[in-house]
Design an enzyme around this catalytic site. Structure first.
Site, short mmCIF file in Angstrom:
data_model
loop_
_atom_site.label_atom_id
_atom_site.label_comp_id
_atom_site.label_asym_id
_atom_site.label_seq_id
_atom_site.Cartn_x
_atom_site.Cartn_y
_atom_site.Cartn_z
N ARG A 199 -3.64 -12.77 2.71
CA ARG A 199 -2.74 -11.94 1.89
C ARG A 199 -1.56 -11.44 2.71
O ARG A 199 -0.53 -11.05 2.15
CB ARG A 199 -3.50 -10.75 1.28
CG ARG A 199 -4.02 -9.79 2.31
CD ARG A 199 -4.82 -8.62 1.75
NE ARG A 199 -5.43 -7.89 2.86
CZ ARG A 199 -6.55 -8.25 3.48
NH1 ARG A 199 -7.24 -9.28 3.03
NH2 ARG A 199 -7.01 -7.59 4.52
N ASN A 200 -1.69 -11.43 4.03
CA ASN A 200 -0.62 -10.95 4.90
C ASN A 200 0.14 -12.09 5.59
O ASN A 200 0.84 -11.87 6.57
CB ASN A 200 -1.17 -9.97 5.94
CG ASN A 200 -1.56 -8.65 5.30
OD1 ASN A 200 -0.99 -8.28 4.27
ND2 ASN A 200 -2.52 -7.97 5.88
N ASP A 239 3.35 -8.11 7.72
CA ASP A 239 2.55 -6.91 7.56
C ASP A 239 2.04 -6.37 8.90
O ASP A 239 0.86 -6.43 9.22
CB ASP A 239 1.35 -7.22 6.65
CG ASP A 239 1.06 -6.04 5.74
OD1 ASP A 239 1.49 -4.93 6.07
OD2 ASP A 239 0.39 -6.25 4.73
N ASP A 289 -4.78 -6.85 11.12
CA ASP A 289 -4.91 -7.02 9.67
C ASP A 289 -4.53 -8.44 9.28
O ASP A 289 -3.85 -8.67 8.29
CB ASP A 289 -4.01 -5.99 8.96
CG ASP A 289 -4.39 -5.81 7.49
OD1 ASP A 289 -5.44 -6.35 7.07
OD2 ASP A 289 -3.63 -5.15 6.76
N GLU A 312 0.82 -1.20 0.00
CA GLU A 312 0.00 0.00 0.00
C GLU A 312 0.87 1.27 0.00
O GLU A 312 0.53 2.27 -0.59
CB GLU A 312 -0.87 -0.03 1.25
CG GLU A 312 -2.17 0.70 1.10
CD GLU A 312 -2.95 0.61 2.40
OE1 GLU A 312 -3.48 1.63 2.81
OE2 GLU A 312 -3.00 -0.49 2.99
P1 ADP Z 1 1.43 -3.90 2.55
O1 ADP Z 1 1.75 -3.70 3.98
O2 ADP Z 1 1.41 -2.61 1.83
O3 ADP Z 1 0.20 -4.75 2.34
P2 ADP Z 1 3.03 -6.22 2.22
O4 ADP Z 1 3.98 -6.31 3.36
O5 ADP Z 1 1.80 -7.06 2.36
O6 ADP Z 1 2.64 -4.73 1.95
O7 ADP Z 1 3.81 -6.61 0.92
C1 ADP Z 1 3.19 -6.59 -0.36
C2 ADP Z 1 3.58 -7.84 -1.16
O8 ADP Z 1 5.00 -7.94 -1.32
C3 ADP Z 1 3.17 -9.14 -0.49
O9 ADP Z 1 1.87 -9.50 -0.77
C4 ADP Z 1 4.18 -10.13 -1.06
O10 ADP Z 1 3.77 -10.57 -2.34
C5 ADP Z 1 5.43 -9.29 -1.21
N1 ADP Z 1 6.29 -9.43 -0.03
C6 ADP Z 1 6.27 -8.69 1.10
N2 ADP Z 1 7.18 -9.10 1.99
C7 ADP Z 1 7.82 -10.15 1.44
C8 ADP Z 1 8.88 -11.05 1.87
N3 ADP Z 1 9.44 -10.91 3.08
N4 ADP Z 1 9.27 -12.00 1.03
C9 ADP Z 1 8.70 -12.15 -0.18
N5 ADP Z 1 7.70 -11.36 -0.65
C10 ADP Z 1 7.26 -10.37 0.14
MG MG Z 2 -0.31 -6.60 2.90
#
Ligand code: ADP
Ligand code: MG
Length: 450
Positions: free
Chosen positions: A318-319, A332, A314, A205
């Site tokens: 997806r997280n 997340d 949250d 985000e």
């Molecule tokens: P937000 O907090 O904005 O939702 P996320 O932490 O969920 O962001 O990260 C967005 C996307 O990036 C995840 O859905 C995943 O596909 C990828 N991602 C995030 N962290 C990792 C990680 N440690 N290893 C691999 N992919 C990651």
């Molecule tokens: Mg997320």
């Protein structure tokens, strides 16, 4: 007088401040930036037995490493601790008193709304420089332009460039701590030179997630160009410094850089988000043993958060991310707060959030339990979107009247019972994560998931 330091307990994490070339055979060599884990104290308090990332053990000198600790909760980290907002010229001059050449702050301009003022103490008096904001750029001299205040401060720190002095010492806003200082102090600051950014692997985000290489290890890097949203990332990173569990995505460190932005470096989860993992493999690939294992992985992480009074807010498939060796880990922590903190309602994930949390902002471990029930439903439906065929606006009213989703196709009845318990409307009689973990363990042990 030197203070007596209490010995670091086994399991303490340290980050190397210098290179250590082992001289004796029992020594463990390391380089600056390596993370080491204390295994035991030795008879000499200046030396510890420690192990490195690949599990090799040896003796290390205590003064070559810095102990890592959690950023104290409640610490207000700021990327712009010298920014004082809307204060007057007189207030700024009082803040910069007694005079100290190079002491500075930035305030909102009173004469030119939308612009800023850089106030610098210089040989006994305070100079006020007008920072013009025009077409998304900032400038003092209409020669050099900056994207944001941080870059401007960085520039005039390294070079006076026409000011009465270069900037030397920020006058900190009361109650805030410079993020960079706090991450260094607590042992979480990494060096940008050790990090190579490779390709983009996700969009969050607030910023992109990139695959990176940190001293030869694959890592995930959340990147944010400095701006207002960086503040949210700081909160997430400082929560992560306080948490450690095999089913939580582990923070490796933080980089705060005036020029290039803020980076949160975590372990790389090769198989991506659980929801994508479930959708792409599906029923034919993933048997019941996988599904119960993922459910337990997440539940164990949540039990740890429950024990430590953290509320995730949250929790959703997806997280949750999946590692190379198929371990599910919760990630997340952007909304994660210690249980007492209050929530400003942003865009809440309505289908995952407990009714009392939506209605009265009553977030608790019990509202996480509700979300966990939805997450179980996602797992057993191989990543379907919850409440299929119900319009978003109808979800809450129906749920409040007691509606519960049907069991996903092929979901074992014992698992569906667990879900339904999570969706008990009265949070006080919802199960705890400890109870849920025990139930899931029993289901797994007795192979009731078949
Ligand atoms: P937000 O907090 O904005 O939702 P996320 O932490 O969920 O962001 O990260 C967005 C996307 O990036 C995840 O859905 C995943 O596909 C990828 N991602 C995030 N962290 C990792 C990680 N440690 N290893 C691999 N992919 C990651
Ligand atoms: Mg997320």
């Amino acid at each position: 007088m030197s203070t007596v330091q209490s010995p670091w307990p086994s399991g303490t994490e340290c980050i190397a401040k210098y290179n250590f070339l082992a001289t004796a055979e029992q020594d463990l060599p390391f380089s600056k930036g390596d993370v080491l884990t204390i295994v035991a104290v030795t008879r000499d308090p200046n030396w510890y037995r420690a192990k490195n990332k690949v599990g090799r053990e040896g003796i290390i000198p205590a003064n070559y490493v810095q102990k890592r600790e959690g950023v104290k909760s409640g610490t207000k980290l700021s990327l712009m601790p010298w920014f004082h907002g809307k204060i007057t010229r007189e207030q700024a001059e009082r803040l910069l008193y007694p005079p100290e050449t190079g002491l500075f702050l930035v305030r909102e301009s009173t004469n030119y709304p939308g612009d800023y003022t850089l106030c610098v103490s210089c040989e006994g008096k305070v100079e006020h420089y007008h920072i013009i904001y025009s077409s998304s750029k900032l400038t003092i001299d209409e020669e050099v332009y900056f994207e944001n205040l941080m870059q401007l401060v960085e520039h005039y720190t390294s070079d006076a460039d026409g000011l009465c002095t270069h900037l030397i010492k920020p006058k900190l806003m009361e109650g805030t701590v410079a993020a960079q200082d706090e991450f260094s102090r607590s042992g979480w600051a990494l060096n940008i030179k050790d990090l190579k950014l490779l390709q983009t692997i996700g969009k969050g985000e607030f910023g992109d997630v990139l695959l990176g290489d940190y001293r030869g290890n694959k890592v995930a890097v959340k990147c944010i160009k400095h701006d207002a949203t960086a503040q949210a990332f700081l909160a997430e990173a400082s929560v992560m410094t306080q948490l450690r569990h095999k089913n939580l995505v582990q923070l490796l460190g933080v980089i705060v850089e005036e020029k290039s932005g803020l980076f949160i470096v975590t372990e790389f989860m090769a198989k991506g988000s659980l929801v994508d993992y479930l959708r792409s493999r599906g029923r034919s690939v993933l048997g019941g043993d996988f599904l119960i294992k993922f459910s337990l992985d997440v539940c164990e992480a949540m039990e740890y958060l429950e024990d430590n009074n953290f509320v995730h807010r949250d929790l959703a498939a997806r997280n949750v991310l999946v590692s190379e060796d198929n371990i599910a880990k919760v990630s997340d922590f952007g909304l994660t707060k210690e249980a007492s903190a209050t929530q400003d309602m942003g865009k809440l994930p309505v289908k995952w959030t407990a009714p009392e949390a939506l209605r009265e902002k009553n977030f608790s471990t019990k509202s996480d339990v509700w979300s966990f029930g939805v997450l179980l439903w996602e797992i057993y439906s191989f990543g379907r979107v919850p409440y299929p065929r119900i319009a978003l606006k109808d979800v809450v009213p129906r749920v409040e009247r007691g509606y519960k989703m049907d069991a996903p196709d092929g979901c074992p009845p014992v698992v569906y019972d667990v879900m339904k318990n999570c969706w008990t409307l009265d949070p006080s009689i919802r199960p705890s994560f400890r109870q849920l973990r025990q139930q899931l363990e029993e289901i797994k042990a007795n192979e009731l998931y078949l």
